[in-house]
Write a protein that holds these residues in place. Structure first.
Motif, PDB file in Angstrom:
ATOM      1  N   VAL A   1      -8.353 -18.394   2.077  1.00 20.22           N
ATOM      2  CA  VAL A   1      -9.231 -17.640   2.982  1.00 20.22           C
ATOM      3  C   VAL A   1      -8.421 -16.623   3.775  1.00 20.22           C
ATOM      4  CG1 VAL A   1     -10.823 -17.818   4.938  1.00 20.22           C
ATOM      5  CG2 VAL A   1     -10.864 -19.556   3.134  1.00 20.22           C
ATOM      6  N   TYR A   2      -7.256 -17.032   4.247  1.00 21.67           N
ATOM      7  CA  TYR A   2      -6.412 -16.153   5.065  1.00 21.67           C
ATOM      8  C   TYR A   2      -5.977 -14.914   4.284  1.00 21.67           C
ATOM      9  CZ  TYR A   2      -2.528 -14.706   8.078  1.00 21.67           C
ATOM     10  OH  TYR A   2      -1.676 -13.987   8.890  1.00 21.67           O
ATOM     11  N   LEU A   3      -5.662 -15.102   3.010  1.00 27.52           N
ATOM     12  CA  LEU A   3      -5.202 -13.987   2.174  1.00 27.52           C
ATOM     13  C   LEU A   3      -6.356 -13.213   1.541  1.00 27.52           C
ATOM     14  CD1 LEU A   3      -2.204 -15.777   0.393  1.00 27.52           C
ATOM     15  CD2 LEU A   3      -2.114 -14.194   2.323  1.00 27.52           C
ATOM     16  N   HIS A   4      -7.583 -13.562   1.899  1.00 33.94           N
ATOM     17  CA  HIS A   4      -8.791 -12.862   1.439  1.00 33.94           C
ATOM     18  C   HIS A   4      -8.980 -12.935  -0.080  1.00 33.94           C
ATOM     19  CE1 HIS A   4      -9.415 -11.229   5.449  1.00 33.94           C
ATOM     20  NE2 HIS A   4      -8.155 -10.825   5.461  1.00 33.94           N
ATOM     21  N   TYR A   5      -8.531 -14.045  -0.658  1.00 34.20           N
ATOM     22  CA  TYR A   5      -8.821 -14.254  -2.071  1.00 34.20           C
ATOM     23  C   TYR A   5     -10.179 -14.922  -2.256  1.00 34.20           C
ATOM     24  CZ  TYR A   5      -4.220 -12.856  -3.730  1.00 34.20           C
ATOM     25  OH  TYR A   5      -3.103 -12.125  -4.051  1.00 34.20           O
ATOM     26  N   HIS A   6     -10.624 -15.629  -1.223  1.00 35.03           N
ATOM     27  CA  HIS A   6     -11.917 -16.302  -1.274  1.00 35.03           C
ATOM     28  C   HIS A   6     -12.542 -16.299   0.109  1.00 35.03           C
ATOM     29  CE1 HIS A   6     -11.450 -17.841  -5.363  1.00 35.03           C
ATOM     30  NE2 HIS A   6     -10.220 -18.189  -5.051  1.00 35.03           N
ATOM     31  N   THR A   7     -13.851 -16.430   0.122  1.00 33.25           N
ATOM     32  CA  THR A   7     -14.551 -16.637   1.381  1.00 33.25           C
ATOM     33  C   THR A   7     -14.505 -18.123   1.728  1.00 33.25           C
ATOM     34  OG1 THR A   7     -16.685 -16.991   0.290  1.00 33.25           O
ATOM     35  CG2 THR A   7     -16.101 -14.724   0.868  1.00 33.25           C
ATOM     36  N   THR A   8     -14.878 -18.425   2.953  1.00 27.39           N
ATOM     37  CA  THR A   8     -14.910 -19.836   3.365  1.00 27.39           C
ATOM     38  C   THR A   8     -15.889 -20.630   2.508  1.00 27.39           C
ATOM     39  OG1 THR A   8     -14.378 -19.188   5.641  1.00 27.39           O
ATOM     40  CG2 THR A   8     -15.293 -21.387   5.310  1.00 27.39           C
ATOM     41  N   ALA A   9     -17.024 -20.018   2.198  1.00 24.08           N
ATOM     42  CA  ALA A   9     -18.029 -20.697   1.377  1.00 24.08           C
ATOM     43  C   ALA A   9     -17.491 -20.993  -0.020  1.00 24.08           C
ATOM     44  CB  ALA A   9     -19.291 -19.843   1.286  1.00 24.08           C
ATOM     45  N   GLN A  10     -16.753 -20.057  -0.592  1.00 27.73           N
ATOM     46  CA  GLN A  10     -16.198 -20.263  -1.932  1.00 27.73           C
ATOM     47  C   GLN A  10     -15.188 -21.402  -1.944  1.00 27.73           C
ATOM     48  OE1 GLN A  10     -14.646 -16.384  -2.864  1.00 27.73           O
ATOM     49  NE2 GLN A  10     -16.656 -15.531  -3.377  1.00 27.73           N
ATOM     50  N   VAL A  11     -14.406 -21.506  -0.882  1.00 28.21           N
ATOM     51  CA  VAL A  11     -13.424 -22.584  -0.778  1.00 28.21           C
ATOM     52  C   VAL A  11     -14.116 -23.930  -0.567  1.00 28.21           C
ATOM     53  CG1 VAL A  11     -11.607 -23.517   0.700  1.00 28.21           C
ATOM     54  CG2 VAL A  11     -11.521 -21.129   0.000  1.00 28.21           C
ATOM     55  N   VAL A  12     -15.139 -23.946   0.282  1.00 28.98           N
ATOM     56  CA  VAL A  12     -15.863 -25.190   0.549  1.00 28.98           C
ATOM     57  C   VAL A  12     -16.569 -25.687  -0.709  1.00 28.98           C
ATOM     58  CG1 VAL A  12     -17.789 -26.198   1.824  1.00 28.98           C
ATOM     59  CG2 VAL A  12     -16.145 -24.732   3.007  1.00 28.98           C
ATOM     60  N   VAL A  13     -17.225 -24.784  -1.413  1.00 32.67           N
ATOM     61  CA  VAL A  13     -17.912 -25.175  -2.650  1.00 32.67           C
ATOM     62  C   VAL A  13     -16.908 -25.676  -3.683  1.00 32.67           C
ATOM     63  CG1 VAL A  13     -19.285 -24.329  -4.591  1.00 32.67           C
ATOM     64  CG2 VAL A  13     -19.866 -23.644  -2.264  1.00 32.67           C
ATOM     65  N   GLY A  14     -15.764 -25.006  -3.777  1.00 33.25           N
ATOM     66  CA  GLY A  14     -14.726 -25.467  -4.695  1.00 33.25           C
ATOM     67  C   GLY A  14     -14.256 -26.871  -4.359  1.00 33.25           C
ATOM     68  N   GLY A  15     -14.091 -27.145  -3.062  1.00 30.07           N
ATOM     69  CA  GLY A  15     -13.686 -28.484  -2.643  1.00 30.07           C
ATOM     70  C   GLY A  15     -14.735 -29.533  -2.973  1.00 30.07           C
TER      71      GLY A  15
END
Length: 245
Positions: free
Chosen positions: A160-174
């Motif tokens: 998220v910090y490096l702007h490779y993904h949004t928070t939602a994309q990271v949460v869904v991936g998890g």
């Protein structure tokens, strides 16, 4: 020779029909001079380190459960690719031709959470029969599981910090990684593990020296004591063969 080679190289490099593309698999960008971003860039390579560890363990240990775990990570990656092409959600920052794939769900997040949850299940369910309640043993379990979860959180924060993904994309991936880790561990524990004794008895498994260590509670200690005992036995035999002075 140099005068002949130079025009050829220039023509080759300036050829508009050739499209050059970097290998974005291990390429991670971060803001110049940002130490935190550089740290997150390094931690983004964690899945590749874990993958290298899997390959090393399989080559040197050849344990069926490790192989099954690794197969699960591969299926998890395929699942991520399928979901990305179904959802078709772009990344938050367009990086030109470096990243052409979609961002939902985050493959890094899905990978690290699949790995962490599977390790958690392994210690809670698979190793529950170990009759070792020592403080050191419990401490090692806490350290290993805690390290996995800490790494997962750091990797997700970095994406998220490096702007490779949004928070939602990271949460869904998890979430996807958590769900698939639960499913795959259930498959391995309930369906595949009972078949391991039959699998290791196959000729191909014997040729590849594939083994099943399911019933061995502490493989590291078992290998240590076995090799130590074997070394002592061979040492005594060699000493007995030496001629007495």
């Amino acid at each position: 020779m140099e005068n002949i080679a130079t025009p050829v190289n220039e023509e080759f490099l300036s050829n508009g029909e050739i499209e050059w593309q970097p290998l974005s698999l291990t390429l991670v960008e971060y803001p110049k001079g940002d130490l935190l971003g550089k740290f997150f860039a390094f931690t983004s390579l964690a899945p590749f380190g874990i993958g290298a560890g899997f390959v090393t363990l399989i080559l040197f240990r050849r344990d069926l459960h490790t192989i099954a775990f690794f197969i699960g990570t591969l299926i998890n990656e395929v699942l991520n690719i399928v979901l990305k092409h179904i959802i078709c959600e772009s990344r938050p920052l367009i990086r030109g031709h470096l990243y052409n794939e979609y961002g939902m769900p985050s493959s890094h997040s899905q990978f690290v959470w699949f790995f962490s949850i599977y390790v958690l299940y392994f210690f809670i369910i698979r190793l529950h029969h170990i009759n070792n309640n020592s403080i050191i043993s419990a401490l090692w379990r806490i350290i290993i599981v805690g390290s996995c979860f800490t790494l997962a959180l750091i990797v997700c924060a970095g994406r998220v910090y490096l702007h490779y993904h949004t928070t939602a994309q990271v949460v869904v991936g998890g979430i996807v990684g958590f769900v698939f880790a639960t499913i795959w561990f259930t498959v391995v524990h309930r369906i595949l593990t009972p078949l391991f004794p039959q699998l290791v008895s196959l000729k191909v498994c014997e040729m590849l020296m594939i083994r099943d260590t399911t019933l061995i509670p502490n493989v590291l200690w078992f290998e240590y004591t076995t090799s130590r005992q074997e070394a002592r036995t061979r040492g005594r035999k060699l000493a007995a063969l030496k001629p007495t002075q």
